[in-house]
Motif scaffolding. Structure first.
Motif, short mmCIF file in Angstrom:
data_model
loop_
_atom_site.label_atom_id
_atom_site.label_comp_id
_atom_site.label_asym_id
_atom_site.label_seq_id
_atom_site.Cartn_x
_atom_site.Cartn_y
_atom_site.Cartn_z
N ALA A 1 4.48 28.08 31.16
CA ALA A 1 5.69 27.34 31.30
C ALA A 1 5.32 25.93 31.38
CB ALA A 1 6.55 27.84 32.46
N GLU A 2 4.14 25.63 32.11
CA GLU A 2 3.56 24.29 32.26
C GLU A 2 3.19 23.65 30.75
OE1 GLU A 2 0.14 21.71 34.83
OE2 GLU A 2 0.58 23.88 34.70
N ALA A 3 2.41 24.73 30.04
CA ALA A 3 2.34 23.98 28.72
C ALA A 3 3.49 23.74 27.59
CB ALA A 3 1.41 25.23 28.02
N ARG B 1 6.11 22.46 28.87
CA ARG B 1 6.91 21.34 29.21
C ARG B 1 6.02 19.95 28.69
NH1 ARG B 1 7.54 24.03 34.10
NH2 ARG B 1 5.55 23.38 35.00
N ARG B 2 4.66 20.25 28.61
CA ARG B 2 4.04 19.17 28.13
C ARG B 2 4.08 18.99 26.47
NH1 ARG B 2 -2.45 19.62 29.93
NH2 ARG B 2 -2.25 17.67 28.93
N ASP C 1 6.99 17.10 26.08
CA ASP C 1 6.95 15.58 26.35
C ASP C 1 6.26 15.02 25.06
OD1 ASP C 1 7.93 16.11 28.70
OD2 ASP C 1 6.12 16.17 29.84
N ARG D 1 5.53 25.81 20.99
CA ARG D 1 6.28 26.23 22.07
C ARG D 1 7.05 27.58 21.78
NH1 ARG D 1 10.48 21.76 23.66
NH2 ARG D 1 11.32 22.34 21.52
N ARG E 1 2.01 33.19 33.57
CA ARG E 1 3.45 32.75 33.28
C ARG E 1 3.69 31.14 33.43
NH1 ARG E 1 4.50 37.69 35.40
NH2 ARG E 1 5.37 39.42 33.42
N GLN E 2 3.26 30.77 34.75
CA GLN E 2 3.31 29.64 35.20
C GLN E 2 2.82 28.52 34.35
OE1 GLN E 2 2.16 29.25 39.33
NE2 GLN E 2 3.87 30.91 40.08
N LYS E 3 1.26 29.16 33.98
CA LYS E 3 0.58 28.12 32.97
C LYS E 3 1.26 28.02 31.42
CE LYS E 3 -3.87 29.03 35.36
NZ LYS E 3 -5.21 29.47 35.19
#
Length: 464
Positions: free
Chosen positions: A159-161, A163-164, A167, A191, A155-157
């Motif tokens: 979420a980081e993807a 955000r990228r 951007d 996304r 899940r953390q990975k």
């Protein structure tokens, strides 16, 4: 005996005439069932229920029931119980599980005492919950630390993807070129797909783990033994022996080859039937007489009389029976030469025929002699011809087979006697009370009984 009504009548006749034998055999069967219960001690079964929360399909419940009875759970339960000489393989044969309504797995354990059965079912249920939780990855004793942290790290990975991707979309020169618009669109789709995957993962997590299985209290201590109990074995043994006895009687009646009709008897002996002499039936009239313990046991069990013979018909008075006997004597006179005596052949063991021969001797009169002899059926032997003019066979219907009657006829031929006629002895039930002073119906003629028989005519062996 192929018709159903006759079959039912036959069974009723067996029950009426052989009830003592059937009762004794039922008692023997009950004793056999009791002995079997001693060889197989009673078993007790206790059941524990495990609740599986959440939504479960039927196939998934069946899978959990198989897990509850697996060797892995049985081995853990055996280790926890610590019973001497009881391994996991043996416990596996004593445990069963089935899926019940309401997402419940019912686990049953069988042991030789109620206490052990209760402990067994409780322990297997507890080990099943622990083992199922470990398989699902929710057990506290899991040895793989990455198994619990894997979904959260994913899940953390994701979420980081996300955000990228945001951007990159913001820096893609929005609104100036067609390529920039297409890039922003593709990034937004990516996304959105990642967000939907995270939602599905969150929804599937609790359903996949199925954590929180609950044992619904301790198993109830069994109040009675599991079937088959001792009482059931005793009842089953008595019923089995009773049915086997009835079936044995029916089979014996079906394979019975004794001749019953006049035509069959006449064909077997090669002569003609002159008539029937009625004899008042007595209890031992259809069975051989005997003394000693064996004969008393046979009489006590009722096996000294034949059960398959129908109930004798009711007869008239004594005068009517004597008239019928005289008519048979009159037919016999028409078949004999003017001089000489007659040899009356009676098969051994046929009490009805022996009494009928005694009545013929008593009713006969004249100058010639009538000689009565008993002939063994197994090895028939008739005295050689002396002054006799022929042989008269007296027997009851349904008492001998064609082979036995053919043997008697051959014995008569070997002795030089021609079978001039056949007299059938028919048992009847007397309606009126017999006179105590009259001998034809009351007494039994001895084997060497003789009497005068007046004869006339010269048509020996002819027809009536």
């Amino acid at each position: 005996m192929s018709d159903d009504p006759i079959r039912l009548v036959t069974i009723g006749r067996i029950l009426r005439r052989r009830w003592r034998l059937l009762a004794v055999l039922a008692v023997v069967g009950a004793l056999a069932g009791y002995g079997t219960s001693l060889l197989y001690p009673p078993r007790y079964t206790a059941s524990a229920s495990v609740l599986l929360p959440g939504q479960w399909e039927e196939r998934a419940l069946l899978t959990q029931a198989e897990i509850a009875t697996s060797s892995a759970v049985a081995d853990r339960a055996a280790a926890a119980l610590g019973w001497r000489g009881v391994s996991g393989r043996e416990l596996h044969n004593r445990v069963s599980a089935k899926a019940a309504d309401g997402n419940i797995i019912k686990i049953s354990g069988t042991a030789d005492t109620p206490e052990r059965a209760q402990r067994l079912s409780d322990q297997v249920a507890q080990q099943f919950v622990t083992f199922a939780a470990r398989i699902a990855g929710a057990g506290g004793d899991s040895t793989d630390p990455d198994a619990a942290t894997g979904p959260e790290a994913l899940r953390q990975k994701v979420a980081e993807a996300g955000r990228r991707i945001t951007d990159l979309a913001n820096s893609a020169n929005p609104g100036q070129t067609v390529e920039g618009v297409q890039a922003r669109t593709e990034l937004e789709k990516l996304r959105t797909g990642l967000e939907e995957a995270i939602k599905k993962l969150d929804q599937a997590g609790p359903a996949a783990n199925k954590a929180g299985m609950v044992v619904m209290g301790p198993a109830a201590r069994p109040a009675g033994a599991a079937p088959p109990t001792r009482t059931q074995l005793i009842a089953a043994g008595a019923l089995l022996f009773f049915l086997l006895a009835v079936v044995g009687h029916l089979i014996a009646a079906r394979v019975n080859r004794r001749l019953r009709t006049e035509a069959e008897i006449a064909a077997a002996l090669g002569s003609v039937v002159l008539g029937t002499v009625e004899v008042v039936a007595e209890r031992s009239a259809h069975g051989p007489e005997g003394r000693g313990a064996r004969a008393r046991i046979r009489r006590l069990l009722g096996v000294d009389t034949r059960w398959e013979i129908p109930v004798p018909p009711a007869s008239g008075d004594e005068a009517g029976r004597r008239i019928r006997c005289r008519r048979v004597c009159a037919r016999l006179r028409d078949q004999l030469p003017a001089d000489g005596c007659l040899l009356v052949v009676v098969p051994d063991g046929d009490e009805i025929a022996r009494r009928a021969a005694g009545q013929l001797v008593a009713e006969a009169g004249g100058d010639s002699l009538l000689r009565v002899v008993g002939v063994p059926v197994s090895q028939p032997m008739v005295p050689d011809r002396d002054t006799e003019s022929g042989a008269l066979v007296v027997l009851s219907a349904g008492s001998r087979t064609a082979e036995e009657l053919a043997g008697i006829a051959e014995a008569c031929a070997d002795g030089g006697h021609e079978v001039v006629g056949i007299v059938l002895a028919g048992p009847v039930r007397a309606r009126a009370r017999r006179s105590a002073g009259h001998s034809p119906d009351n007494g039994h003629a001895p084997d060497n009984a003789t009497g005068a028989l007046a004869v006339r005519g010269h048509a020996a062996g002819g027809s009536v």
